[in-house]
Design a protein around this motif. Structure first.
Motif, PDB file in Angstrom:
ATOM      1  N   CYS B  81       0.821  -1.214   0.000  1.00  0.00           N
ATOM      2  CA  CYS B  81       0.000   0.000   0.000  1.00  0.00           C
ATOM      3  C   CYS B  81       0.851   1.259   0.000  1.00  0.00           C
ATOM      4  N   VAL B 116      -9.482   4.227  -0.162  1.00  0.00           N
ATOM      5  CA  VAL B 116      -8.496   3.355  -0.809  1.00  0.00           C
ATOM      6  C   VAL B 116      -9.013   2.857  -2.151  1.00  0.00           C
ATOM      7  N   PHE B 118      -7.676  -0.289  -5.267  1.00  0.00           N
ATOM      8  CA  PHE B 118      -6.708  -1.327  -5.620  1.00  0.00           C
ATOM      9  C   PHE B 118      -6.467  -1.298  -7.125  1.00  0.00           C
ATOM     10  N   GLU B 130      -2.337  -1.277  -3.423  1.00  0.00           N
ATOM     11  CA  GLU B 130      -3.389  -0.463  -2.823  1.00  0.00           C
ATOM     12  C   GLU B 130      -2.900   0.981  -2.763  1.00  0.00           C
ATOM     13  N   GLU B 132      -3.734   4.549  -0.827  1.00  0.00           N
ATOM     14  CA  GLU B 132      -4.515   5.096   0.299  1.00  0.00           C
ATOM     15  C   GLU B 132      -4.286   6.596   0.366  1.00  0.00           C
TER      16      GLU B 132
END
Lengths: 134, 134
Positions: B81, B116, B118, B130, B132
């Motif tokens: 992420c 978020v 993906f 990911e 964020e």
């Protein structure tokens, strides 16, 4: 025992293409590609504010990431590297708890010029873990 | 575009056992396990000095990590992420470059209470990414 996350290593078949993904598509700062014949890989580092992504391309006939790329044709996360203050003390403590150290069990000098060891994925949540002396 | 590495997520079948590996064997600081029924996982965070490891255990019948664990019985790294300042701007820029956003393409509120998205592994070196909003 473990300290900073030193890097996440992503194995790829084509490091020039992977570098473009990180530099152009994701807009990150990347280093030049460096062949590391002693380690059987060519490396590029993606420099994030708090850690690094290490892109790895196989180099030579016996690259340690060749089999991984046979199983993962698109590439994938190969290992994760945590820093430790004292790699011998860390190794001995881990072995004392039953964890398996790969290879001879003696630290090698890694791609960053520091002593490293790899730990068995089956003992660490299916994840290949590298320890690097900070 | 991408900023800090927010976390590396490791999917496991048994989060209590994985937590012991990180807390006892690797000597890291860990949080309590938190069921996240909206996301189909139970989470534990391993707090490193510069980033986090997110341990994930399937929760409920339709967990998004169930199939991954069928293929990776020992567990493994599930996604990585990266933080972005503006998730809508990041998404639009990535789509403009041909990258595929998973699901509806609209941000969801993630396990940290922030928006978020993906991205498709085939567009990012075989790695599920990911994003964020920081």
């Amino acid at each position: 025992m473990i300290g900073r996350l030193n890097h996440v290593a992503i194995a790829v078949k084509d490091i020039a293409s992977a570098t473009k993904v990180y530099q152009n598509t994701l807009g990150a700062k990347v280093t030049d590609a460096v062949p590391q014949p002693d380690h059987g890989v060519t490396t590029v580092f993606v420099e994030l504010p708090n850690t690094k992504i290490e892109l790895l391309e196989p180099l030579g006939a016996d690259s340690p990431i060749a089999k991984f790329l046979e199983r993962n044709a698109d590439g994938g996360i190969h290992h994760i590297c945590y820093e430790v203050d004292d790699i011998i003390a860390a190794r001995d403590q881990l072995k004392g708890q039953g964890a398996r150290v790969l290879g001879t069990g003696e630290p090698r000098i890694g791609a960053h010029g520091k002593p490293v060891l790899f730990l068995h994925p089956k003992d660490f949540c299916g994840t290949l873990v590298e320890l690097e002396q900070a």
